[in-house]
Design an enzyme around this catalytic site. Structure first.
Site, PDB file in Angstrom:
ATOM      1  N   GLN A 227      -5.334  -0.430  -4.525  1.00 26.86           N
ATOM      2  CA  GLN A 227      -5.989  -1.542  -5.220  1.00 26.86           C
ATOM      3  C   GLN A 227      -6.767  -1.071  -6.434  1.00 26.86           C
ATOM      4  O   GLN A 227      -6.825  -1.766  -7.456  1.00 26.86           O
ATOM      5  CB  GLN A 227      -6.916  -2.280  -4.240  1.00 26.86           C
ATOM      6  CG  GLN A 227      -7.600  -3.500  -4.845  1.00 26.86           C
ATOM      7  CD  GLN A 227      -8.398  -4.282  -3.821  1.00 26.86           C
ATOM      8  OE1 GLN A 227      -8.083  -4.271  -2.638  1.00 26.86           O
ATOM      9  NE2 GLN A 227      -9.448  -4.958  -4.261  1.00 26.86           N
TER      10      GLN A 227
ATOM     11  N   HIS B 187      -6.238  -5.844   3.301  1.00 27.00           N
ATOM     12  CA  HIS B 187      -5.228  -4.807   3.512  1.00 27.00           C
ATOM     13  C   HIS B 187      -4.808  -4.792   4.977  1.00 27.00           C
ATOM     14  O   HIS B 187      -5.641  -4.624   5.884  1.00 27.00           O
ATOM     15  CB  HIS B 187      -5.783  -3.437   3.117  1.00 27.00           C
ATOM     16  CG  HIS B 187      -6.087  -3.310   1.652  1.00 27.00           C
ATOM     17  ND1 HIS B 187      -5.360  -2.486   0.803  1.00 27.00           N
ATOM     18  CD2 HIS B 187      -7.027  -3.909   0.875  1.00 27.00           C
ATOM     19  CE1 HIS B 187      -5.853  -2.581  -0.421  1.00 27.00           C
ATOM     20  NE2 HIS B 187      -6.863  -3.426  -0.398  1.00 27.00           N
TER      21      HIS B 187
ATOM     22  N   CYS C 247      -3.245  -2.504   6.363  1.00 28.20           N
ATOM     23  CA  CYS C 247      -3.440  -1.164   6.919  1.00 28.20           C
ATOM     24  C   CYS C 247      -4.823  -1.030   7.548  1.00 28.20           C
ATOM     25  O   CYS C 247      -5.068  -0.076   8.305  1.00 28.20           O
ATOM     26  CB  CYS C 247      -3.236  -0.103   5.846  1.00 28.20           C
ATOM     27  SG  CYS C 247      -4.352  -0.246   4.438  1.00 28.20           S
TER      28      CYS C 247
ATOM     29  N   CYS D 284       0.852  -1.193   0.000  1.00 26.51           N
ATOM     30  CA  CYS D 284       0.000   0.000   0.000  1.00 26.51           C
ATOM     31  C   CYS D 284       0.886   1.241   0.000  1.00 26.51           C
ATOM     32  O   CYS D 284       1.787   1.364   0.832  1.00 26.51           O
ATOM     33  CB  CYS D 284      -0.907  -0.022   1.228  1.00 26.51           C
ATOM     34  SG  CYS D 284      -1.768   1.533   1.541  1.00 26.51           S
ATOM     35  N   GLU D 285       0.652   2.130  -0.931  1.00 25.77           N
ATOM     36  CA  GLU D 285       1.502   3.305  -1.037  1.00 25.77           C
ATOM     37  C   GLU D 285       1.240   4.332   0.070  1.00 25.77           C
ATOM     38  O   GLU D 285       2.024   5.258   0.245  1.00 25.77           O
ATOM     39  CB  GLU D 285       1.325   3.975  -2.404  1.00 25.77           C
ATOM     40  CG  GLU D 285      -0.027   4.620  -2.628  1.00 25.77           C
ATOM     41  CD  GLU D 285      -0.131   5.292  -3.983  1.00 25.77           C
ATOM     42  OE1 GLU D 285      -0.955   6.209  -4.118  1.00 25.77           O
ATOM     43  OE2 GLU D 285       0.584   4.895  -4.915  1.00 25.77           O
ATOM     44  N   HIS D 286       0.177   4.153   0.817  1.00 27.50           N
ATOM     45  CA  HIS D 286      -0.133   5.101   1.886  1.00 27.50           C
ATOM     46  C   HIS D 286       0.622   4.803   3.174  1.00 27.50           C
ATOM     47  O   HIS D 286       1.017   5.721   3.890  1.00 27.50           O
ATOM     48  CB  HIS D 286      -1.638   5.116   2.161  1.00 27.50           C
ATOM     49  CG  HIS D 286      -2.452   5.524   0.982  1.00 27.50           C
ATOM     50  ND1 HIS D 286      -3.719   5.020   0.732  1.00 27.50           N
ATOM     51  CD2 HIS D 286      -2.183   6.373  -0.035  1.00 27.50           C
ATOM     52  CE1 HIS D 286      -4.191   5.555  -0.376  1.00 27.50           C
ATOM     53  NE2 HIS D 286      -3.286   6.373  -0.859  1.00 27.50           N
ATOM     54  N   HIS D 287       0.799   3.498   3.482  1.00 24.67           N
ATOM     55  CA  HIS D 287       1.454   3.120   4.745  1.00 24.67           C
ATOM     56  C   HIS D 287       2.631   2.174   4.541  1.00 24.67           C
ATOM     57  O   HIS D 287       3.283   1.794   5.527  1.00 24.67           O
ATOM     58  CB  HIS D 287       0.440   2.462   5.682  1.00 24.67           C
ATOM     59  CG  HIS D 287      -0.758   3.309   5.973  1.00 24.67           C
ATOM     60  ND1 HIS D 287      -1.954   3.167   5.275  1.00 24.67           N
ATOM     61  CD2 HIS D 287      -0.955   4.311   6.861  1.00 24.67           C
ATOM     62  CE1 HIS D 287      -2.832   4.035   5.724  1.00 24.67           C
ATOM     63  NE2 HIS D 287      -2.262   4.748   6.689  1.00 24.67           N
TER      64      HIS D 287
END
Length: 324
Positions: A256, A284, A286, A215-218
């Site tokens: 995703q 996920h 996250c 995941c590019e956020h976390h």
């Protein structure tokens, strides 16, 4: 009327009809404004026939403003740039239709089945530099990453010099480069000419493809399964290539939704089928290890292109097959 049959055989009738039409033409001509009038100056007064032809074709009308013959817009019709309908990719890497063309990259000549000249498929800012990095540049990159990981260990309160963490920065740098190896994989090499001419016009479906991504956020993993289907248009793609395309895009920092669409468009642009459908279900970390902490939550995304989007029966057949 009783006189109509006699009129049809009257030898003077054609002459009378001709004179009547002539008078109407003269009347229409005399009632039209002169060529130097303000009503005519705004249009192409020197080519009335061309004006009527354009109006008939729908390209222009007599009320349309006159174009300068020297201007580019007068030579060629205005075109709108191709867009991906809000697919959320990074900056556009080329036209939206597939062009298999040879491009010169450095000293090697490559052929890309996708718009991006490097065959990466919508690369990020530094993807190209990573793709063509020398061994020395790769070693320097890993060393820089290891130093950053050491800083992270110190910031969270750990001792990076203790035995268990002594080589952790190097291990993590190498592991992260492996988990994001999709930035170094050219789709031209992944497909590897596995495109075959085949007269098959029914659905081709590969399902339950396991994928893992970050995941590019976390920067934590999400894992799941993907189903990919397409309806050929004279060309078929090697079955393993569908899984390899999914693997290439999943080995990048992703969300995703974008991952699902990138896979679909890669297949669409590689062989130009009648339609492509991709459905992905993933869990996920996250959402399960942090934040809302809801283990077991599954996220489903889909992308339908071509006949899968426009034809309900085709879409329903695909959705039925993936549930078996």
């Amino acid at each position: 009327m009783s006189s109509s049959p006699d009129r049809a055989h009257d030898p003077d009738h054609p002459a009378i009809l001709h004179r009547s039409l002539r008078r109407l033409q003269i009347r229409d001509h005399s009632s039209s404004p002169p060529m130097d009038s303000p009503l005519v100056q705004g249009s192409d007064a020197n080519d009335a026939h061309g004006r009527r032809e354009l109006s008939t074709r729908g390209d222009a009308s007599p009320d349309s403003p006159k174009l300068d013959p020297q201007s580019p817009s007068a030579a060629t019709p205005a075109t709108r740039p191709a867009v991906r309908e809000g697919y959320g990719f990074r900056p556009a890497s080329g036209i939206s239709t597939p062009v298999i063309a040879s491009v010169q990259v450095g000293i090697t000549q490559t052929a890309s089945p996708l718009p991006d000249p490097h065959g990466l498929g919508w690369p990020a800012k530094s993807t190209v530099s990573r793709l063509y990095a020398t061994p020395e540049e790769k070693a320097a990159r890993e060393k820089k990453m290891a130093a950053a990981v050491r800083t992270i260990l110190e910031c969270i309160g750990e001792d990076p010099d203790r035995e268990g963490l002594l080589r952790t920065p190097d291990r993590y740098a190498q592991a992260l480069m492996f988990l994001t190896r999709g930035y170094e994989e050219r789709l031209a090499d992944i497909i590897n000419d596995a495109v075959f001419a085949e007269d098959h016009d029914e659905m081709v479906l590969v399902r339950d493809i396991d994928i893992s991504s970050l995941c590019e956020h976390h920067l934590v993993p999400f894992t799941g399964k993907i189903a990919i289907a397409y309806i050929p248009n004279k060309l078929v793609l090697g079955l393993s290539k569908l899984a390899r395309i999914a693997e290439t895009f999943s080995r990048r920092l992703q969300v995703q939704e974008r991952l699902t669409k990138q896979i679909a468009l890669a297949v669409q642009e590689a062989i130009k089928p009648r339609g492509v459908a991709v459905v992905m279900e993933a869990t996920h970390l996250c959402m399960t290890m942090r934040g809302v902490q809801k283990p077991g939550a599954i996220t489903t995304t889909s992308c339908m292109l071509g006949c899968f989007r426009t034809q309900q029966k085709t879409r329903e057949e695909f959705l039925t097959l993936i549930k078996r």
